[in-house]
Write a protein that holds these residues in place. Structure first.
Motif, mmCIF file in Angstrom:
data_model
loop_
_atom_site.group_PDB
_atom_site.id
_atom_site.type_symbol
_atom_site.label_atom_id
_atom_site.label_comp_id
_atom_site.label_asym_id
_atom_site.label_seq_id
_atom_site.Cartn_x
_atom_site.Cartn_y
_atom_site.Cartn_z
ATOM 1 N N SER A 173 0.819 -1.202 0.055
ATOM 2 C CA SER A 173 0.076 -0.005 0.055
ATOM 3 C C SER A 173 0.778 1.438 0.080
ATOM 4 O O SER A 173 1.776 1.490 0.747
ATOM 5 C CB SER A 173 -0.998 -0.072 1.274
ATOM 6 N N ASP A 176 -1.440 7.609 1.743
ATOM 7 C CA ASP A 176 -2.541 8.296 1.510
ATOM 8 C C ASP A 176 -2.896 8.796 2.702
ATOM 9 O O ASP A 176 -2.792 8.208 3.876
ATOM 10 C CB ASP A 176 -3.977 7.071 1.240
ATOM 11 N N GLU A 177 -3.212 10.137 2.568
ATOM 12 C CA GLU A 177 -2.936 11.119 3.928
ATOM 13 C C GLU A 177 -4.297 10.540 4.756
ATOM 14 O O GLU A 177 -3.994 10.737 5.935
ATOM 15 C CB GLU A 177 -3.061 12.460 3.495
ATOM 16 N N ALA A 178 -5.185 10.268 4.293
ATOM 17 C CA ALA A 178 -6.365 9.878 5.042
ATOM 18 C C ALA A 178 -6.527 8.717 5.477
ATOM 19 O O ALA A 178 -6.993 8.342 6.425
ATOM 20 C CB ALA A 178 -7.818 10.212 4.082
ATOM 21 N N LYS A 179 -5.892 7.616 4.612
ATOM 22 C CA LYS A 179 -6.228 6.177 4.941
ATOM 23 C C LYS A 179 -4.999 5.400 5.425
ATOM 24 O O LYS A 179 -5.028 4.496 6.144
ATOM 25 C CB LYS A 179 -6.926 5.356 3.847
ATOM 26 N N ASN A 180 -3.749 5.759 4.814
ATOM 27 C CA ASN A 180 -2.542 5.200 5.349
ATOM 28 C C ASN A 180 -1.586 6.201 5.116
ATOM 29 O O ASN A 180 -1.069 6.666 4.241
ATOM 30 C CB ASN A 180 -2.112 4.123 3.988
ATOM 31 N N LYS A 181 -0.842 6.245 6.430
ATOM 32 C CA LYS A 181 -0.177 7.380 6.587
ATOM 33 C C LYS A 181 1.490 7.131 6.284
ATOM 34 O O LYS A 181 2.267 7.925 6.593
ATOM 35 C CB LYS A 181 0.009 7.974 7.911
#
Length: 280
Positions: A173, A176-181
């Protein structure tokens, strides 16, 4: 007649007595002191409440821990304990206001015109020591210049870090700032996890939910890196680490498969590691 009158008088006296007793209980005076004791005490302000909303301070939210607050603000939990005089780092309250930036350096005393006077020593807590005070002869001439702050150095140039990949493996992965930092990278249990850059261990443990066995390295005042879901941790807090040093072994602690979750945080904010790492 006398008997009837006697019993009538007795009945009258008895009724009067009962009436007096009943009146006494119904109208018992209220004890003001006991009433005050039973009132709910006024809510005591939480520590730091006077600093709520100010720059450099953070209001604790439900579910927060010092580890997460520190990581989200680019600080170590030990610094937060020291700056806030916390007796127990595990006891923080929702609504409590914590200092999350190093205390400002105390204002320097005016330059003296008497020979032999030295500058004020800088306080501890990670603050760089003050430059030597100007000599008495040049103090008056340079005071106006000294009062002006030096031009800031570009943060990126001053705090640049040469990062490397912490593991070699298939990217599961991306950021993703919202889902995966961070980045999730697959591997095998026991594979080495390497430090992405020189730094110091500011956390090693499993106290942050969702990260499993976690290591956090602080590289400078700008950058932190986090290494999560490890099987084994090989370093301790406050240990100095070199770039490429083995710090852990891959695992699946608090994860659905063996992987490394890797984050780079700039001043506490997660950034895309792919923009800081060399081409893989």
């Amino acid at each position: 007649m006398f008997g009837a009158g006697k019993w009538g008088a007795v009945a009258l006296v008895t009724a009067f007595a009962l009436s007096g007793c009943a009146t006494k209980f119904r109208q018992a005076p209220v004890d003001e002191r006991s009433s005050q004791l039973t009132r709910a005490p006024a809510a005591k302000p939480l520590p730091g409440a006077e600093n709520a909303g100010k720059a450099g301070f953070y209001t604790v939210k439900p579910g927060d821990t010092l580890i997460r607050i520190g990581m989200d603000n680019g600080q170590t939990w030990r610094d937060l304990v020291r700056w806030n005089n916390l007796e127990n780092p595990n006891l923080i309250e929702t609504g409590q206001v914590l200092r999350i930036a190093a205390p400002e350096v105390a204002a320097a005393k005016p330059l003296a015109t008497v020979a032999g006077t030295t500058g004020q020593p800088a306080p501890s807590g990670g603050v760089a020591p003050a430059l030597p005070a100007a000599s008495a002869a040049s103090a008056a001439a340079s005071s106006a210049v000294a009062a002006k702050p030096a031009a800031p150095v570009a943060a990126e140039a001053e705090e640049a870090v040469n990062f490397q990949w912490p593991v070699r493996g298939h990217l599961i992965s991306g950021f993703d700032e919202a889902k995966n930092k961070g980045l999730d990278i697959a591997g095998k249990a026991g594979d080495p996890v390497l430090a992405a850059a020189d730094g110091r261990v500011v956390y090693a443990g499993a106290g942050l939910r969702g990260y499993g066995n976690l290591i956090i390295l602080k590289h400078n005042n700008t950058y932190l890196t986090a290494y999560a879901h490890n099987q084994t941790l090989l370093v301790k807090e406050d240990q100095a680490i070199k770039r490429g040093q083995k710090i852990a072994e891959m695992g699946n602690s608090d994860a659905d498969q063996v992987k490394l979750h890797f984050e780079i945080r700039r001043q506490g904010k997660p950034v895309d590691p792919a923009k800081y790492l060399p081409a893989n």
